[in-house]
Write a protein that holds these residues in place. Structure first.
Motif, mmCIF file in Angstrom:
data_model
loop_
_atom_site.group_PDB
_atom_site.id
_atom_site.type_symbol
_atom_site.label_atom_id
_atom_site.label_comp_id
_atom_site.label_asym_id
_atom_site.label_seq_id
_atom_site.Cartn_x
_atom_site.Cartn_y
_atom_site.Cartn_z
ATOM 1 N N UNK A 121 32.878 -22.335 -21.209
ATOM 2 C CA UNK A 121 31.863 -21.757 -22.074
ATOM 3 C C UNK A 121 30.596 -22.599 -22.107
ATOM 4 N N UNK A 122 30.788 -23.899 -22.128
ATOM 5 C CA UNK A 122 29.658 -24.836 -22.219
ATOM 6 C C UNK A 122 28.711 -24.670 -21.029
ATOM 7 N N UNK A 123 29.274 -24.746 -19.829
ATOM 8 C CA UNK A 123 28.448 -24.595 -18.628
ATOM 9 C C UNK A 123 28.172 -23.128 -18.308
ATOM 10 N N UNK A 124 29.219 -22.314 -18.415
ATOM 11 C CA UNK A 124 29.078 -20.902 -18.053
ATOM 12 C C UNK A 124 28.072 -20.183 -18.935
ATOM 13 N N UNK A 125 28.082 -20.511 -20.212
ATOM 14 C CA UNK A 125 27.156 -19.858 -21.125
ATOM 15 C C UNK A 125 25.723 -20.328 -20.951
ATOM 16 N N UNK A 126 25.547 -21.498 -20.374
ATOM 17 C CA UNK A 126 24.197 -22.053 -20.223
ATOM 18 C C UNK A 126 23.371 -21.321 -19.164
ATOM 19 N N UNK A 127 24.000 -20.439 -18.405
ATOM 20 C CA UNK A 127 23.233 -19.567 -17.513
ATOM 21 C C UNK A 127 22.394 -18.590 -18.335
ATOM 22 N N UNK A 128 22.814 -18.321 -19.547
ATOM 23 C CA UNK A 128 22.106 -17.506 -20.545
ATOM 24 C C UNK A 128 22.084 -16.010 -20.243
ATOM 25 N N UNK A 129 22.520 -15.597 -19.086
ATOM 26 C CA UNK A 129 22.503 -14.174 -18.752
ATOM 27 C C UNK A 129 23.609 -13.880 -17.755
ATOM 28 N N UNK A 130 24.145 -12.651 -17.838
ATOM 29 C CA UNK A 130 25.282 -12.282 -16.983
ATOM 30 C C UNK A 130 25.147 -10.891 -16.409
ATOM 31 N N UNK A 131 24.231 -10.091 -16.947
ATOM 32 C CA UNK A 131 24.361 -8.644 -16.816
ATOM 33 C C UNK A 131 23.831 -7.992 -15.543
ATOM 34 N N UNK A 132 23.490 -8.750 -14.518
ATOM 35 C CA UNK A 132 23.239 -8.100 -13.236
ATOM 36 C C UNK A 132 23.986 -8.847 -12.136
ATOM 37 N N UNK A 133 23.888 -8.390 -10.920
ATOM 38 C CA UNK A 133 24.725 -8.945 -9.858
ATOM 39 C C UNK A 133 24.448 -10.426 -9.634
ATOM 40 N N UNK A 134 23.173 -10.768 -9.550
ATOM 41 C CA UNK A 134 22.838 -12.168 -9.299
ATOM 42 C C UNK A 134 23.305 -13.081 -10.408
ATOM 43 N N UNK A 135 23.116 -12.668 -11.653
ATOM 44 C CA UNK A 135 23.518 -13.504 -12.787
ATOM 45 C C UNK A 135 25.043 -13.597 -12.881
ATOM 46 N N UNK A 136 25.705 -12.485 -12.624
ATOM 47 C CA UNK A 136 27.173 -12.508 -12.677
ATOM 48 C C UNK A 136 27.722 -13.459 -11.621
ATOM 49 N N UNK A 137 27.151 -13.396 -10.418
ATOM 50 C CA UNK A 137 27.572 -14.339 -9.379
ATOM 51 C C UNK A 137 27.324 -15.781 -9.808
ATOM 52 N N UNK B 46 21.306 4.769 -11.786
ATOM 53 C CA UNK B 46 22.651 4.663 -11.206
ATOM 54 C C UNK B 46 22.912 3.271 -10.632
ATOM 55 N N UNK B 47 21.878 2.759 -9.923
ATOM 56 C CA UNK B 47 22.033 1.413 -9.379
ATOM 57 C C UNK B 47 22.197 0.390 -10.485
ATOM 58 N N UNK B 48 21.412 0.600 -11.550
ATOM 59 C CA UNK B 48 21.496 -0.339 -12.666
ATOM 60 C C UNK B 48 22.892 -0.305 -13.292
ATOM 61 N N UNK B 49 23.477 0.883 -13.362
ATOM 62 C CA UNK B 49 24.828 0.975 -13.925
ATOM 63 C C UNK B 49 25.830 0.235 -13.053
ATOM 64 N N UNK B 50 25.694 0.381 -11.740
ATOM 65 C CA UNK B 50 26.618 -0.334 -10.858
ATOM 66 C C UNK B 50 26.488 -1.849 -11.048
ATOM 67 N N UNK B 51 25.271 -2.292 -11.310
ATOM 68 C CA UNK B 51 25.087 -3.733 -11.564
ATOM 69 C C UNK B 51 25.770 -4.167 -12.864
ATOM 70 N N UNK B 52 25.613 -3.346 -13.898
ATOM 71 C CA UNK B 52 26.254 -3.687 -15.174
ATOM 72 C C UNK B 52 27.767 -3.684 -15.029
ATOM 73 N N UNK B 53 28.284 -2.688 -14.328
ATOM 74 C CA UNK B 53 29.738 -2.632 -14.125
ATOM 75 C C UNK B 53 30.224 -3.868 -13.366
ATOM 76 N N UNK B 54 29.461 -4.248 -12.357
ATOM 77 C CA UNK B 54 29.796 -5.448 -11.589
ATOM 78 C C UNK B 54 29.825 -6.667 -12.506
ATOM 79 N N UNK B 55 28.834 -6.767 -13.373
ATOM 80 C CA UNK B 55 28.774 -7.909 -14.298
ATOM 81 C C UNK B 55 29.947 -7.876 -15.271
ATOM 82 N N UNK B 56 30.267 -6.697 -15.765
ATOM 83 C CA UNK B 56 31.366 -6.577 -16.724
ATOM 84 C C UNK B 56 32.693 -6.927 -16.069
#
Lengths: 414, 414, 414
Positions: free
Chosen positions: B228-244, C1-11
């Motif tokens: 959580x400490x390091x993972x949360x410090x990315x501050x964002x998760x909700x698109x492909x690049x951030x999730x990666x 649609x693309x944005x949804x696929x990104x959110x799903x990927x993040x989730x």
């Protein structure tokens, strides 16, 4: 649009499951807390009791409790009638949208609810520790989790008359915590105090717990689990307003616990001249119980204060119960009962929808229902199998009597 | 599109809250680690200290710390000025989109930040264990969490001059860990070593911890919380690049800790001929601290190495500090200070934006600020109330003096 | 649609990371469970062993294990060849959509898988406790986690012949749990029983664990972690059907554990006349292992039963192994092996795709592969460095021999 509704459904379901897992973790918290606060000779028994009560609670709630609380209260008594088959909400139903469309899995809701009933039962366990027969306790557990808890739960959260009356209890200061405390109180009254706790000369003898790091660990576990307990009770996360609400609940829950710690620490310091660790731990829990009835409408600063008042109340309540010789080895009745009631009143401080009459009614109804039914059930158990181990067995320790093994065979010398 | 922005906001908020809950859990980790590494007679006190410092940190950061670090540094000193009211981002603001649109709840950010300041303070607790007065410690806690930490936090994470200079510290090897270690160092210098630690003949006497399973549990808790400490410090998760990015941070954090364990285990084996558990535990923590300044740009293999170097450094640092008679019962100054500095240099290995000058400046500035202010505050406390318990009290144990109760009344025989 | 696929990927990535963190937490669970069930004098060693094995497992799986299991089995042996560079799925690939589009981060998958291999190795640790040399154990760990486990993992989860055959093992009753148990069995056969466990007159001497609260904590940690273990194995969450599936898995996992507790408690009560805590804890774990091969197709009621049968099996298996003098201090072979096999058969009760032939083949193949390779590796280690400490060292305790420090220096008197 349909795809978005599906993602929201998945997110809300996941949020429920994560919160539920945190609440499940509270079972470990209660176990460690209680195991740390009893004497070494009664530790194996309380460990056994706690894991068994969690299992029984989950089983009874699956068999009938959930149905009584949220389903058809009559059909649920038909043996073999299941909470649900394998059918959950279909994608069609979800994506149809509209106000009535389901937005999270039924099963995730069951998971969240089932860990709540276990919490209520865990509260009882500590108060009756060190002298109640294991199997008497487990028998009571069957009735509380399968019947007593779900009925009052239905009155509030199942949409029953307390809910219609306007009684407010967001995450269960009353429905869960006071319920556990009142069931415990009824049991303790029939059970009596531990041998040696209250001297004939009016002296109250402290009986220190055997393992305070364990009790502290238990408190931290409960604190963590409470984020799921209160945070999950918002029931929804997937839009801006709901996400903000859940975040505020996390902040307020944490602030109230912090307030409880500081208030109990200072109160105990002023009264006893020492930084009393067990009071401080109970202060944390008191802060958490206090904010549970309404973690959403207060500001964080008010939450801090609500928790702090809870932390003060718990110190005085523990002292007061000892004065009237109600022996509660872990302070559960004070933490969850006295402070649970405070939490229900504290709703009035920030929620304009709350009324004193509704809160009083809710407290009175739940108290009466749980106390009377519990007293009857404890009474029947007392008649049939007895509640209390013999004096010699109490002296020797529950572990030998009930479990046949010591918790710390190498650390204690008899 | 607006609905998607709302879902993303909810997901990022939830991710923040989950990470924050994991960091809160680190408070339990530090508590167990420290309680396991001190002697039985000082255990209740360190438990009390740790739960109290967490509560104080949360309170001070709510009252003024967060505002100093992220808000208006002047208005925050106005008493009663609150961090925020109940207003969080509105749905309108979020769904307006654009680069400046908020994408997670302000309150979830506060929750995440508040658990960080508690982490910094937890580091101090272990280093001054077994001889500092409880209330002296808690007084220092008020100042560090309400003022010293937030000021340097503002310089980096609040957008201050260290940030503009290009100083890189992703999740806080410097801002959090070195800060805690330096505050501890200042305290230890004024406090002196535990009685009996350093013999008159130059001998260093080991003072073994009373409960190593507890210390090991604490280490595992910290390892988990660090995601959580390091993972949360990315501050964002909700698109492909951030999730990666978040996924890579999890993998790297885990790899660095693993590297730290293996390196410390082998280093200690070579130096002492034994598989030294406490060194191994500190190796895990060292690996975690080392990767904290930059968990995103290294490959997992490099992360493993960065952690391994941290694991070696911690062993030598602990030995070196003992040589110069800086007595740190749990090794906190080495783990969080020496290795924190290594972590800040290790940024240069993988992040092309890092410069040696900026990293050196950051280290120097934070060190100087925290050391000087801490020394002043510890000094004032020493003058006013004293830092250290008396020799007799130290002999008898902190538990009796400060808390009036033993942690393990049945396990130890005086 | 693309944005949804990104959110799903993040989730889905986030869901994977959260589940992975829960499985990582199981390492702490095994550590506490085992540390609680051995004698005080062997506790430091088992703590060291467990944190070291987790670190080694993570390292070996990063270096070659993941590649053997999911990648190219030949290239992975090239030294320095990495599992992956920094490249994860690109946003373009994800938003292209279609059945082949990736829907979660590769790195999150690695994180989830790496904690699984550590779980398998943790199982071995308990069974060989109290007499195996630390470094012999760690050497075996390198081979199991880097080679033995990944090869059979490839056969099933990597898409190998067991998978094509129709062998069903959802989350690893076989691939993970039976694998650990069989590797342990091979080791125990070469290692022999602890001194004094089996008397010359045929008596079986109980050797009680030193710290039962720790063992209970470990069980609760494992229970919590198992939600990630089974829940994450669904691999996807982001639509209505998948979210429902994950929710059902959580409910079934919890129900099976509850069933295991109740069944083991009652079975032990009937057989020994006491509420045997260690059997009850093993009952919980047995319920969890039993449902792991198929947590998705049973109803919660059936899951309760599958767990309950597991809870009964574990009691009888522990008794039976003792009868044939296979000494397993923590019951790991019974919990993960005997009950793992039951779990693989239990798939037939609810999943219409399962066939007896395929399940039997899977069990036979995994058993044979792991047993033979483990026996060879343990045998080589025995020849080269020896598996077992000397009789005097065993008497004195592993802690002194291997680690040079006691776990509880103040609680036990030699």
């Amino acid at each position: 649009m349909e795809a978005i509704l599906e993602v929201k459904y998945a997110l809300d379901t996941f949020y429920f499951l994560v919160c539920g897992a945190l609440v499940m973790w509270m079972a470990a918290g209660f176990t460690m807390l209680e195991a740390g606060l009893v004497r070494a000779k009664n530790t194996t028994e309380i460990l056994t009791k706690n894991i068994a009560l969690y299992a029984i609670a989950c089983t009874m709630y699956l068999i009938c409790g959930y149905n009584i609380m949220y389903g058809d209260p009559i059909s649920s008594f038909i043996p073999g009638f299941s909470v649900f088959g394998l059918t959950d909400h279909t994608a069609e139903l979800v994506t149809a949208g509209g106000d009535d469309a389901p937005y999270y899995s039924k099963l995730s809701d069951f998971f969240f609810q089932v860990v709540f009933v276990a919490t209520a039962m865990s509260i009882v366990s500590g108060a009756v520790a060190e002298r109640m027969k294991l199997w008497a306790f487990l028998t009571f557990c069957v009735v509380l989790t399968g019947f007593i808890y779900p009925v009052q739960g239905f009155w509030k959260w199942g949409g029953g008359f307390l809910n219609e009356l306007g009684f407010l209890d967001f995450a269960g200061s009353g429905v869960v915590h006071m319920t556990g405390a009142v069931a415990a109180l009824a049991g303790v009254l029939l059970l009596g105090a531990r041998k040696g706790k209250y001297g004939k000369d009016g002296r109250i003898n402290p009986i220190p717990g055997a393992n305070l790091p364990l009790a502290t660990l238990g408190t931290f576990i409960l604190w963590l689990g409470w984020f799921g307990f209160n945070g999950g009770s918002e029931l929804k996360l997937s839009d801006v307003g709901e996400a903000n609400a859940v975040a505020l609940i996390f902040v307020n829950t944490n602030a109230a616990a912090a307030g409880g710690v500081i208030a109990a620490l200072i109160t105990a310091r002023l009264m006893f001249g020492k930084a009393d660790l067990t009071m401080t731990l109970n202060g944390a829990l008191a802060g958490l119980v206090a904010i549970t009835a309404e973690p959403l409408t207060p500001s964080p600063q008010l939450a801090l204060l609500i928790g702090a008042v809870g932390g003060m109340i718990v110190v005085f309540s523990i002292i007061a119960l000892d004065k009237i010789k109600i022996d509660d080895p872990v302070g559960a009745i004070s933490v969850h009962g006295s402070v649970g009631i405070w939490g229900l009143f504290a709703v009035l401080l920030s929620n304009p929808d709350a009324t004193l009459v509704a809160q009083l009614t809710g407290i009175g109804v739940i108290f009466a229902w749980v106390f009377v039914t519990s007293l009857i059930v404890w009474g029947i158990i007392k008649l049939v199998m007895g509640l209390r181990v013999s004096e010699e067995e109490e002296e020797e320790g529950m572990d030998f009597v009930d479990c046949g093994m010591e918790a710390y065979p190498e650390f204690t010398s008899k």
